[in-house]
Design a protein around this motif. Structure first.
Motif, PDB file in Angstrom:
ATOM      1  N   PHE A   6       0.880  -1.174   0.000  1.00 16.62           N
ATOM      2  CA  PHE A   6       0.000   0.000   0.000  1.00 16.62           C
ATOM      3  C   PHE A   6       0.916   1.223   0.000  1.00 16.62           C
ATOM      4  CE2 PHE A   6      -3.097   2.664   2.783  1.00 16.62           C
ATOM      5  CZ  PHE A   6      -3.736   3.178   1.662  1.00 16.62           C
ATOM      6  N   SER A   9       1.952   8.719   0.178  1.00 17.02           N
ATOM      7  CA  SER A   9       2.746   9.752   0.859  1.00 17.02           C
ATOM      8  C   SER A   9       2.491   9.730   2.364  1.00 17.02           C
ATOM      9  CB  SER A   9       2.386  11.135   0.333  1.00 17.02           C
ATOM     10  OG  SER A   9       2.534  11.209  -1.048  1.00 17.02           O
ATOM     11  N   PHE A  10       1.240   9.520   2.736  1.00 20.11           N
ATOM     12  CA  PHE A  10       0.854   9.506   4.157  1.00 20.11           C
ATOM     13  C   PHE A  10       1.410  10.741   4.880  1.00 20.11           C
ATOM     14  CE2 PHE A  10       1.404   5.116   2.659  1.00 20.11           C
ATOM     15  CZ  PHE A  10       0.093   4.693   2.739  1.00 20.11           C
ATOM     16  N   GLY A  16      -8.665   7.699   7.189  1.00 20.07           N
ATOM     17  CA  GLY A  16      -8.993   7.087   5.890  1.00 20.07           C
ATOM     18  C   GLY A  16      -7.949   6.039   5.516  1.00 20.07           C
ATOM     19  N   HIS A  17      -6.668   6.397   5.662  1.00 20.73           N
ATOM     20  CA  HIS A  17      -5.592   5.427   5.388  1.00 20.73           C
ATOM     21  C   HIS A  17      -5.718   4.223   6.325  1.00 20.73           C
ATOM     22  CE1 HIS A  17      -3.173   9.178   4.070  1.00 20.73           C
ATOM     23  NE2 HIS A  17      -3.495   8.527   2.972  1.00 20.73           N
ATOM     24  N   LYS A  41       9.089  16.005  -4.586  1.00 21.19           N
ATOM     25  CA  LYS A  41       7.895  16.410  -3.850  1.00 21.19           C
ATOM     26  C   LYS A  41       8.266  17.035  -2.508  1.00 21.19           C
ATOM     27  CE  LYS A  41       3.401  14.160  -3.490  1.00 21.19           C
ATOM     28  NZ  LYS A  41       2.654  12.919  -3.651  1.00 21.19           N
ATOM     29  N   ARG A  87      -4.507   0.541  -3.791  1.00 26.68           N
ATOM     30  CA  ARG A  87      -4.697   1.980  -3.666  1.00 26.68           C
ATOM     31  C   ARG A  87      -6.132   2.228  -3.233  1.00 26.68           C
ATOM     32  NH1 ARG A  87      -0.812   5.867  -3.598  1.00 26.68           N
ATOM     33  NH2 ARG A  87      -1.905   7.215  -5.046  1.00 26.68           N
ATOM     34  N   GLY A  88      -6.318   3.261  -2.447  1.00 27.06           N
ATOM     35  CA  GLY A  88      -7.662   3.609  -1.987  1.00 27.06           C
ATOM     36  C   GLY A  88      -8.285   4.602  -2.954  1.00 27.06           C
ATOM     37  N   ARG A  90     -11.472   7.478  -3.164  1.00 25.06           N
ATOM     38  CA  ARG A  90     -12.542   8.184  -2.431  1.00 25.06           C
ATOM     39  C   ARG A  90     -13.692   8.549  -3.348  1.00 25.06           C
ATOM     40  NH1 ARG A  90      -7.816  11.680   0.025  1.00 25.06           N
ATOM     41  NH2 ARG A  90      -7.207  11.144  -2.084  1.00 25.06           N
ATOM     42  N   THR A 119     -13.202   3.757  -0.415  1.00 20.21           N
ATOM     43  CA  THR A 119     -13.173   4.261   0.954  1.00 20.21           C
ATOM     44  C   THR A 119     -14.456   3.884   1.701  1.00 20.21           C
ATOM     45  OG1 THR A 119     -12.851   6.254   2.275  1.00 20.21           O
ATOM     46  CG2 THR A 119     -14.233   6.504   0.338  1.00 20.21           C
ATOM     47  N   TYR A 123     -15.165   8.099   5.753  1.00 21.23           N
ATOM     48  CA  TYR A 123     -13.854   8.739   5.595  1.00 21.23           C
ATOM     49  C   TYR A 123     -13.635   9.383   4.234  1.00 21.23           C
ATOM     50  CZ  TYR A 123     -13.157   5.814   9.656  1.00 21.23           C
ATOM     51  OH  TYR A 123     -13.299   5.227  10.873  1.00 21.23           O
ATOM     52  N   LEU A 126     -11.837  12.690   3.838  1.00 19.66           N
ATOM     53  CA  LEU A 126     -10.510  12.906   4.432  1.00 19.66           C
ATOM     54  C   LEU A 126      -9.405  12.920   3.375  1.00 19.66           C
ATOM     55  CD1 LEU A 126     -10.624  10.829   7.722  1.00 19.66           C
ATOM     56  CD2 LEU A 126     -11.291  13.179   7.280  1.00 19.66           C
TER      57      LEU A 126
HETATM   58  P1  ADP Z   1      -0.377   9.752  -2.678  1.00 16.31           P
HETATM   59  O1  ADP Z   1       0.356  11.046  -2.575  1.00 16.31           O
HETATM   60  O2  ADP Z   1       0.463   8.618  -3.142  1.00 16.31           O
HETATM   61  O3  ADP Z   1      -1.698   9.797  -3.388  1.00 16.31           O
HETATM   62  P2  ADP Z   1      -1.753   9.623  -0.138  1.00 16.31           P
HETATM   63  O4  ADP Z   1      -1.073   9.524   1.167  1.00 16.31           O
HETATM   64  O5  ADP Z   1      -2.535  10.851  -0.420  1.00 16.31           O
HETATM   65  O6  ADP Z   1      -0.618   9.342  -1.173  1.00 16.31           O
HETATM   66  O7  ADP Z   1      -2.717   8.364  -0.325  1.00 16.31           O
HETATM   67  C1  ADP Z   1      -2.269   7.042  -0.305  1.00 16.31           C
HETATM   68  C2  ADP Z   1      -3.409   6.141  -0.765  1.00 16.31           C
HETATM   69  O8  ADP Z   1      -4.466   6.203   0.178  1.00 16.31           O
HETATM   70  C3  ADP Z   1      -4.010   6.558  -2.110  1.00 16.31           C
HETATM   71  O9  ADP Z   1      -4.375   5.402  -2.811  1.00 16.31           O
HETATM   72  C4  ADP Z   1      -5.223   7.359  -1.709  1.00 16.31           C
HETATM   73  O10 ADP Z   1      -6.229   7.341  -2.705  1.00 16.31           O
HETATM   74  C5  ADP Z   1      -5.655   6.590  -0.473  1.00 16.31           C
HETATM   75  N1  ADP Z   1      -6.461   7.412   0.442  1.00 16.31           N
HETATM   76  C6  ADP Z   1      -6.180   8.614   0.947  1.00 16.31           C
HETATM   77  N2  ADP Z   1      -7.165   9.070   1.751  1.00 16.31           N
HETATM   78  C7  ADP Z   1      -8.126   8.113   1.731  1.00 16.31           C
HETATM   79  C8  ADP Z   1      -9.420   7.982   2.336  1.00 16.31           C
HETATM   80  N3  ADP Z   1      -9.932   8.939   3.107  1.00 16.31           N
HETATM   81  N4  ADP Z   1     -10.119   6.850   2.082  1.00 16.31           N
HETATM   82  C9  ADP Z   1      -9.601   5.902   1.267  1.00 16.31           C
HETATM   83  N5  ADP Z   1      -8.415   5.964   0.671  1.00 16.31           N
HETATM   84  C10 ADP Z   1      -7.672   7.056   0.889  1.00 16.31           C
END
Ligand code: ADP
Length: 158
Positions: A6, A9-10, A16-17, A41, A87-88, A90, A119, A123, A126
């Motif tokens: 998974f 950037s977190f 949500g994550h 970045k 990957r998540g 939303r 998601t 969440y 988020l």
């Molecule tokens: P990136 O910069 O790689 O997109 P993120 O930290 O923003 O990294 O997100 C990492 C993963 O988690 C991505 O697949 C993103 O779509 C997913 N994600 C972020 N927020 C949520 C949320 N609230 N619900 C579900 N998935 C999420």
């Protein structure tokens, strides 16, 4: 052994994550959270800080680990011998972006399979970038991120 990564950037990790991590941990035998550090970045939290926060947050799940990656994720997965990338999503905007990303990864390595997890409705609003902005104005982020992340944000914007 069903293993998946998974990557993200977190910056910072949100509920949500964690929801994706919790649900995926009951699907895969091993779930590896990959903290991506892209040279181009700008991040609020350093790679080390994001890894440390996530390691603390994933403690409840024994089959979840956290690793750092400052190279191409596809190459990193090859080294780990993992083919599945989670990957998540939303909403449809996320999906358009995630779809392109998955096509690029497939072009780089046809063996990689991207799996999308929608998601939890609780969440879907988020977003790390919005949380950073809110925290920079000293807004209350306690419903959006776990307590260690809220504390780290307070410290950053003190
Ligand atoms: P990136 O910069 O790689 O997109 P993120 O930290 O923003 O990294 O997100 C990492 C993963 O988690 C991505 O697949 C993103 O779509 C997913 N994600 C972020 N927020 C949520 C949320 N609230 N619900 C579900 N998935 C999420």
């Amino acid at each position: 052994m069903l293993k998946a990564v998974f990557p993200g950037s977190f910056d910072p990790p949100t509920f949500g994550h964690l929801n994706i991590i919790e649900r995926a941990s009951s699907i895969f035998d091993e779930f590896i959270v990959v903290v991506a550090d892209n040279r181009g970045k700008k991040y609020l939290f350093s790679g080390d800080e994001r890894v440390t926060l996530l390691k603390e947050l994933v403690k409840p799940w024994k089959n979840v680990s956290v690793v750092y990656c400052d190279s191409l994720i596809v190459g990193f997965m090859k080294k780990l011998q993992v083919r599945l990338l989670v990957r998540g999503v939303r909403g449809t905007n996320d999906f358009a972006y995630e779809f392109d990303l998955s096509m690029m990864n497939k072009a780089l390595d046809a063996g990689i399979e991207t799996l999308f997890m929608t998601t939890d409705p609780a969440y879907f609003v988020l977003r790390s970038s919005a949380i950073r902005e809110l925290a920079s104005f000293h807004g209350d982020v306690s419903a959006m991120v776990p307590p260690p992340v809220a504390a780290a944000l307070r410290e950053k914007y003190r």
